[in-house]
Motif scaffolding. Structure first.
Motif, PDB file in Angstrom:
ATOM      1  N   UNK A  44       0.799  -1.220   0.000  1.00  0.00           N
ATOM      2  CA  UNK A  44       0.000   0.000   0.000  1.00  0.00           C
ATOM      3  C   UNK A  44       0.835   1.274   0.000  1.00  0.00           C
ATOM      4  N   UNK A  45       2.157   1.133  -0.078  1.00  0.00           N
ATOM      5  CA  UNK A  45       3.005   2.331  -0.119  1.00  0.00           C
ATOM      6  C   UNK A  45       2.638   3.223  -1.302  1.00  0.00           C
ATOM      7  N   UNK A  46       2.195   4.417  -1.013  1.00  0.00           N
ATOM      8  CA  UNK A  46       1.802   5.406  -2.028  1.00  0.00           C
ATOM      9  C   UNK A  46       0.847   4.820  -3.068  1.00  0.00           C
ATOM     10  N   UNK A  47      -0.085   4.020  -2.618  1.00  0.00           N
ATOM     11  CA  UNK A  47      -0.971   3.304  -3.530  1.00  0.00           C
ATOM     12  C   UNK A  47      -2.372   3.183  -2.933  1.00  0.00           C
ATOM     13  N   UNK A  48      -3.383   3.333  -3.780  1.00  0.00           N
ATOM     14  CA  UNK A  48      -4.767   3.208  -3.318  1.00  0.00           C
ATOM     15  C   UNK A  48      -5.049   1.781  -2.855  1.00  0.00           C
ATOM     16  N   UNK A  49      -5.785   1.660  -1.767  1.00  0.00           N
ATOM     17  CA  UNK A  49      -6.036   0.346  -1.189  1.00  0.00           C
ATOM     18  C   UNK A  49      -6.792  -0.585  -2.141  1.00  0.00           C
ATOM     19  N   UNK A  50      -7.644  -0.015  -2.990  1.00  0.00           N
ATOM     20  CA  UNK A  50      -8.379  -0.852  -3.948  1.00  0.00           C
ATOM     21  C   UNK A  50      -7.407  -1.614  -4.857  1.00  0.00           C
ATOM     22  N   UNK A  51      -6.289  -0.978  -5.175  1.00  0.00           N
ATOM     23  CA  UNK A  51      -5.279  -1.656  -5.994  1.00  0.00           C
ATOM     24  C   UNK A  51      -4.533  -2.711  -5.193  1.00  0.00           C
ATOM     25  N   UNK A  52      -4.310  -2.436  -3.917  1.00  0.00           N
ATOM     26  CA  UNK A  52      -3.659  -3.406  -3.040  1.00  0.00           C
ATOM     27  C   UNK A  52      -4.526  -4.655  -2.911  1.00  0.00           C
ATOM     28  N   UNK A  53      -5.805  -4.427  -2.786  1.00  0.00           N
ATOM     29  CA  UNK A  53      -6.751  -5.526  -2.686  1.00  0.00           C
ATOM     30  C   UNK A  53      -6.633  -6.453  -3.897  1.00  0.00           C
ATOM     31  N   UNK A  54      -6.548  -5.841  -5.064  1.00  0.00           N
ATOM     32  CA  UNK A  54      -6.394  -6.641  -6.288  1.00  0.00           C
ATOM     33  C   UNK A  54      -5.090  -7.434  -6.262  1.00  0.00           C
ATOM     34  N   UNK A  55      -4.050  -6.800  -5.771  1.00  0.00           N
ATOM     35  CA  UNK A  55      -2.755  -7.481  -5.696  1.00  0.00           C
ATOM     36  C   UNK A  55      -2.797  -8.645  -4.710  1.00  0.00           C
ATOM     37  N   UNK A  56      -3.501  -8.455  -3.593  1.00  0.00           N
ATOM     38  CA  UNK A  56      -3.623  -9.536  -2.614  1.00  0.00           C
ATOM     39  C   UNK A  56      -4.372 -10.728  -3.215  1.00  0.00           C
ATOM     40  N   UNK A  57      -5.402 -10.424  -4.005  1.00  0.00           N
ATOM     41  CA  UNK A  57      -6.092 -11.505  -4.697  1.00  0.00           C
ATOM     42  C   UNK A  57      -5.190 -12.147  -5.741  1.00  0.00           C
ATOM     43  N   UNK A  58      -4.352 -11.323  -6.356  1.00  0.00           N
ATOM     44  CA  UNK A  58      -3.393 -11.847  -7.329  1.00  0.00           C
ATOM     45  C   UNK A  58      -2.447 -12.850  -6.690  1.00  0.00           C
ATOM     46  N   UNK A  59      -1.978 -12.511  -5.491  1.00  0.00           N
ATOM     47  CA  UNK A  59      -1.103 -13.434  -4.768  1.00  0.00           C
ATOM     48  C   UNK A  59      -1.844 -14.723  -4.444  1.00  0.00           C
ATOM     49  N   UNK A  60      -3.086 -14.565  -4.024  1.00  0.00           N
ATOM     50  CA  UNK A  60      -3.892 -15.730  -3.693  1.00  0.00           C
ATOM     51  C   UNK A  60      -4.125 -16.608  -4.928  1.00  0.00           C
ATOM     52  N   UNK A  61      -4.453 -15.963  -6.050  1.00  0.00           N
ATOM     53  CA  UNK A  61      -4.671 -16.680  -7.306  1.00  0.00           C
ATOM     54  C   UNK A  61      -3.430 -17.463  -7.730  1.00  0.00           C
ATOM     55  N   UNK A  62      -2.283 -16.859  -7.490  1.00  0.00           N
ATOM     56  CA  UNK A  62      -1.034 -17.480  -7.888  1.00  0.00           C
ATOM     57  C   UNK A  62      -0.462 -18.410  -6.829  1.00  0.00           C
ATOM     58  N   UNK A  63      -1.276 -18.722  -5.822  1.00  0.00           N
ATOM     59  CA  UNK A  63      -0.826 -19.575  -4.709  1.00  0.00           C
ATOM     60  C   UNK A  63       0.431 -19.017  -4.057  1.00  0.00           C
ATOM     61  N   UNK A  64       0.451 -17.707  -3.906  1.00  0.00           N
ATOM     62  CA  UNK A  64       1.611 -17.047  -3.297  1.00  0.00           C
ATOM     63  C   UNK A  64       1.219 -16.394  -1.984  1.00  0.00           C
ATOM     64  N   UNK A  65       0.214 -16.941  -1.299  1.00  0.00           N
ATOM     65  CA  UNK A  65      -0.277 -16.298  -0.088  1.00  0.00           C
ATOM     66  C   UNK A  65       0.553 -16.623   1.156  1.00  0.00           C
TER      67      UNK A  65
END
Length: 242
Positions: A64-85
């Motif tokens: 979330x450094x200098x980034x909107x949380x909505x974009x962070x949320x997408x990235x967190x799902x991206x990690x989850x999708x990629x089994x990188x959680x």
DNA sequence: AACCAGGACGTGA
DNA sequence: TCACGTCATGGT
């Protein structure tokens, strides 16, 4: 409006206006009731965080450094999708793979390296709580990210100072207080001490968590770069500086 | 179509 | 120490 709000008044007013925020927002890994279709449950306080919660909060703090949380949320799902959680999955994956997964959060090459660096430190803790200096010594972790991790992942009383905090205090009329005259480099700790010295809840970390979350909520709702003062709950007590 | 979003760090003066 | 440039996507 001769006297600026005291910090305890400000906290009470924000709490009354917006209600409890219940940070840090964490993705659900279960199908418990009360979570939305994506497994997200903003505003629900988990009393005890497990290790995967702690890891996700720490990752979110970096993303979330200098980034909107909505974009962070997408990235967190991206990690989850990629089994990188999990920490060990991030450790095993290449920086390029991690970067691809977190792409929506922006600065993805930097942040991928920061995550790869952080995961080694995180694992070396073996459950121990890190010190602030240890976190600051890591590349890509500055005062705000360190304090966010300590406050929300490890429940330690470190108040988080962000651009929202500075902007809101400035607009309310705290400009004349000493800490804004200092150099930007030393300002973080000065503002932090100013705030924490005036708060007196016996449950420090809970008050710090809630106060900071309320400041973010208020900034998003009324006190962004472009202020929306018409409907602002603090309008009567704000000096609208700058 | 600029501007903004829950920063941190490297560089040159 | 300070001022500035860099990193980058997505929403308004």
């Amino acid at each position: 409006m001769d006297v600026p709000l005291s910090l305890t008044e400000l906290y009470a007013l924000l709490l009354e206006s917006y209600g409890k925020q219940g940070w840090w927002p964490v993705l659900s890994r279960s199908n418990e009731p009360g979570f939305d279709s994506r497994g997200y449950h903003p505003g629900i306080i988990k009393v005890s965080l497990d290790d995967s919660d702690r890891w996700e909060i720490a990752v979110g703090a970096i993303l979330t450094q200098n980034t909107a949380w909505t974009n962070v949320e997408k990235a967190l799902y991206g990690l989850s999708e990629g089994s990188l959680e999990t920490p060990r999955a991030v450790l095993a994956a290449s920086a390029e793979t991690v970067a691809l997964a977190i792409r929506p959060s922006g600065y993805y090459n930097q942040k991928a390296l920061r995550l790869k660096s952080f995961v080694q430190f995180y694992q070396s803790l073996k459950g121990r709580v890190p010190t602030r200096d240890e976190l600051l010594s890591l590349s890509g972790i500055g005062p705000e990210t360190a304090d966010s991790m300590l406050l929300y992942a490890w429940q330690r009383p470190f108040f988080v100072i962000d651009t929202y905090t500075i902007r809101i205090l400035k607009r309310l009329g705290y400009t004349n207080d000493c800490f804004f005259q200092k150099q930007p480099s030393k300002r973080y700790e000065d503002v932090q001490l100013y705030i924490t010295s005036k708060l007196n809840s016996p449950q420090k970390h809970m008050q710090y968590q809630e106060f900071h979350a309320l400041l973010v909520r208020h900034a998003k709702e009324h006190c962004g770069a472009k202020a929306r003062c018409e409907t602002c709950p603090l309008e009567a007590r704000c000096r609208k500086m700058l």
